[in-house]
Design an enzyme around this catalytic site. Sequence first.
Site, PDB file in Angstrom:
ATOM      1  N   VAL A  18      16.361  -5.768   4.930  1.00 29.47           N
ATOM      2  CA  VAL A  18      16.445  -4.318   4.686  1.00 29.47           C
ATOM      3  C   VAL A  18      17.014  -3.596   5.909  1.00 29.47           C
ATOM      4  O   VAL A  18      17.845  -2.683   5.789  1.00 29.47           O
ATOM      5  CB  VAL A  18      15.058  -3.745   4.296  1.00 29.47           C
ATOM      6  CG1 VAL A  18      15.166  -2.253   3.995  1.00 29.47           C
ATOM      7  CG2 VAL A  18      14.496  -4.489   3.097  1.00 29.47           C
ATOM      8  N   LYS A  42      11.251  -8.686  17.380  1.00 27.51           N
ATOM      9  CA  LYS A  42      10.253  -9.511  18.067  1.00 27.51           C
ATOM     10  C   LYS A  42      10.879 -10.757  18.676  1.00 27.51           C
ATOM     11  O   LYS A  42      10.611 -11.105  19.811  1.00 27.51           O
ATOM     12  CB  LYS A  42       9.188  -9.904  17.035  1.00 27.51           C
ATOM     13  CG  LYS A  42       7.889 -10.362  17.641  1.00 27.51           C
ATOM     14  CD  LYS A  42       6.770 -10.389  16.619  1.00 27.51           C
ATOM     15  CE  LYS A  42       6.853 -11.621  15.752  1.00 27.51           C
ATOM     16  NZ  LYS A  42       5.792 -11.747  14.774  1.00 27.51           N
ATOM     17  N   LYS A 100       4.882  -1.956   1.938  1.00 24.75           N
ATOM     18  CA  LYS A 100       3.882  -1.653   0.891  1.00 24.75           C
ATOM     19  C   LYS A 100       2.498  -2.121   1.272  1.00 24.75           C
ATOM     20  O   LYS A 100       1.505  -1.471   0.957  1.00 24.75           O
ATOM     21  CB  LYS A 100       4.296  -2.240  -0.457  1.00 24.75           C
ATOM     22  CG  LYS A 100       4.690  -3.705  -0.448  1.00 24.75           C
ATOM     23  CD  LYS A 100       6.182  -3.865  -0.399  1.00 24.75           C
ATOM     24  CE  LYS A 100       6.574  -5.241   0.094  1.00 24.75           C
ATOM     25  NZ  LYS A 100       7.717  -5.790  -0.585  1.00 24.75           N
ATOM     26  N   GLU A 124       9.293   5.790   0.066  1.00 26.70           N
ATOM     27  CA  GLU A 124       9.881   5.553  -1.267  1.00 26.70           C
ATOM     28  C   GLU A 124      10.261   4.080  -1.451  1.00 26.70           C
ATOM     29  O   GLU A 124      10.094   3.518  -2.537  1.00 26.70           O
ATOM     30  CB  GLU A 124      11.124   6.448  -1.427  1.00 26.70           C
ATOM     31  CG  GLU A 124      11.706   6.467  -2.801  1.00 26.70           C
ATOM     32  CD  GLU A 124      10.758   7.041  -3.848  1.00 26.70           C
ATOM     33  OE1 GLU A 124      10.510   8.250  -3.818  1.00 26.70           O
ATOM     34  OE2 GLU A 124      10.262   6.273  -4.687  1.00 26.70           O
ATOM     35  N   GLY A 183      17.164 -13.115  -0.809  1.00 25.78           N
ATOM     36  CA  GLY A 183      16.503 -12.099   0.020  1.00 25.78           C
ATOM     37  C   GLY A 183      15.559 -11.196  -0.751  1.00 25.78           C
ATOM     38  O   GLY A 183      15.190 -10.119  -0.271  1.00 25.78           O
ATOM     39  N   GLU A 186       9.201 -12.155  -0.338  1.00 25.72           N
ATOM     40  CA  GLU A 186       8.543 -11.886   0.942  1.00 25.72           C
ATOM     41  C   GLU A 186       8.665 -13.128   1.828  1.00 25.72           C
ATOM     42  O   GLU A 186       8.871 -14.234   1.327  1.00 25.72           O
ATOM     43  CB  GLU A 186       7.056 -11.589   0.707  1.00 25.72           C
ATOM     44  CG  GLU A 186       6.795 -10.386  -0.179  1.00 25.72           C
ATOM     45  CD  GLU A 186       7.362  -9.103   0.394  1.00 25.72           C
ATOM     46  OE1 GLU A 186       6.967  -8.717   1.494  1.00 25.72           O
ATOM     47  OE2 GLU A 186       8.214  -8.490  -0.278  1.00 25.72           O
ATOM     48  N   ASP A 197       1.799  -8.449  -3.927  1.00 27.39           N
ATOM     49  CA  ASP A 197       2.809  -7.418  -3.722  1.00 27.39           C
ATOM     50  C   ASP A 197       2.743  -6.387  -4.864  1.00 27.39           C
ATOM     51  O   ASP A 197       2.777  -5.182  -4.621  1.00 27.39           O
ATOM     52  CB  ASP A 197       4.190  -8.094  -3.675  1.00 27.39           C
ATOM     53  CG  ASP A 197       5.329  -7.115  -3.475  1.00 27.39           C
ATOM     54  OD1 ASP A 197       5.566  -6.708  -2.336  1.00 27.39           O
ATOM     55  OD2 ASP A 197       5.966  -6.745  -4.482  1.00 27.39           O
ATOM     56  N   LYS A 201       1.797  -2.275  -4.698  1.00 26.81           N
ATOM     57  CA  LYS A 201       2.614  -1.210  -5.297  1.00 26.81           C
ATOM     58  C   LYS A 201       1.803  -0.429  -6.337  1.00 26.81           C
ATOM     59  O   LYS A 201       1.947   0.787  -6.477  1.00 26.81           O
ATOM     60  CB  LYS A 201       3.888  -1.810  -5.892  1.00 26.81           C
ATOM     61  CG  LYS A 201       4.818  -2.360  -4.803  1.00 26.81           C
ATOM     62  CD  LYS A 201       5.897  -3.267  -5.355  1.00 26.81           C
ATOM     63  CE  LYS A 201       6.836  -3.767  -4.255  1.00 26.81           C
ATOM     64  NZ  LYS A 201       7.716  -4.855  -4.695  1.00 26.81           N
ATOM     65  N   GLY A 298      15.985  -6.566  -2.375  1.00 32.22           N
ATOM     66  CA  GLY A 298      17.307  -6.832  -1.784  1.00 32.22           C
ATOM     67  C   GLY A 298      17.662  -5.748  -0.780  1.00 32.22           C
ATOM     68  O   GLY A 298      17.133  -4.629  -0.824  1.00 32.22           O
TER      69      GLY A 298
HETATM   70  N1  HSE Z   1       9.358  -9.178  -2.460  1.00 29.98           N
HETATM   71  C1  HSE Z   1       9.532  -7.900  -3.048  1.00 29.98           C
HETATM   72  C2  HSE Z   1       9.972  -8.073  -4.485  1.00 29.98           C
HETATM   73  C3  HSE Z   1      10.543  -7.110  -2.272  1.00 29.98           C
HETATM   74  O1  HSE Z   1      10.351  -9.188  -4.846  1.00 29.98           O
HETATM   75  O2  HSE Z   1       9.907  -7.114  -5.254  1.00 29.98           O
HETATM   76  C4  HSE Z   1      10.638  -5.667  -2.656  1.00 29.98           C
HETATM   77  O3  HSE Z   1       9.429  -4.979  -2.453  1.00 29.98           O
END
Ligand code: HSE
Length: 397
Positions: A18, A42, A100, A124, A183, A186, A197, A201, A298
């Site tokens: 990102v 890092k 998130k 967002e 990409g 996670e 995840d 959300k 992505g």
């Molecule tokens: N790993 C997350 C997904 C990335 O696949 O939706 C976007 O939040």
Amino acid sequence: MSTTTSPQRIGLFGFGVVGQGLFDVLHRTPGLQTEITRICVKNRSKSRPIPASHFTYERNDILDDPNIDVVVELIDDADAAFEIVSKALRVGKSVVTANKRLVATRLRELLDIQMETGSSLLYEASTCGSIPIIRNLEEYYDNDMLSRVEGIVNGTTNYILTALHEPASTGYASALAQAQVLGFAESDPTLDVEAFDAAFKTTIIAAHAFGVVVNPTQIVRRGITTITPFDVSIAQQQSRTIKLLSRVQLHGNGLSLLALPALSQNASPLAGIRNEVNAVRLTAAFSDAQLLVGKGAGGGPTASAVLSDIAALRYGYRYEYKKLNQASRPVVGHNVETVVYVRGTNEQITSIPFSVIDVDHRSSRGRYVIGHVQLDALHKSAAFQDPETFIAIVPED
Ligand code: HSE
């Protein structure tokens, strides 16, 4: 907070998919007058596509720089992200994050810091990538009476599930590997496939849609790791498609929250959402049902949401969290009847207190039941905790 049209100077934390997407987007849109002044990373030994002079390894080079007015936080580690974001807000910088896990697990503290400091925190990009869901829930759905917000909020699992429904599917592991290469996943894909995840959300959606701050652990959550070709074939025989569904729904004064596989009817708009695309379906009293669709993972799509937040800071935008201050807010509770598909052993299936069983199928390929059960009873059942069963809700629409 920046409210002028003078150039914005950004301190960026993280330069992964990102971060690089944002760097590219800003490079290609010089008219925005937004420049990345410093990038904090890092790993000193990693090779990167831009000159080393852009980077620092010391977070205070950004946080203590009075010329930087916006911090963009795009790192993986939610605890380090909390330290960075809270300090940035306290020293008067505005912050944009796509994290998130950070927002979902530390929302109460982040609300307090925003209140104390008056600094703006926008996120967002944390929920459904390019889909403008948070700002719509904050602004457009401020007065309409929402009853349900549900959708496909994880691109990786949707990518895998799409592949598993193809006749020439090469299977779960290769679809996940592909999602990693592209990409979407996670760094630890367990977060995607076990629906953590999606639960993060769902937590963020609940706060902005219904004014309820929950811990992600309160969400009824199960992932897709136990899915088999048998489950896919049963769904297909019933003209359904398996999706990972996030849902926040009002039932009177109660609010149920889940992130679970679902056998969506093929006629439902969610069934046709493919690959890394996300979709959010909103049901409200006056507007009725609406669907927002867009890429949910992505570099480019997520960077576009970050960019939109950066642009909103130019006119001093901040979330008002109006629904958190409503006189009556719903109470989280999962005592709501739900239709579910459960595939497992006899012992696993009998651990679920179904009130009605619609289908009880036994064959050499396995046993599954479709039946009605209270969501909280399902959540507490041995089958729900079992690492081998496959459980999916069976939505009516
Ligand atoms: N790993 C997350 C997904 C990335 O696949 O939706 C976007 O939040």
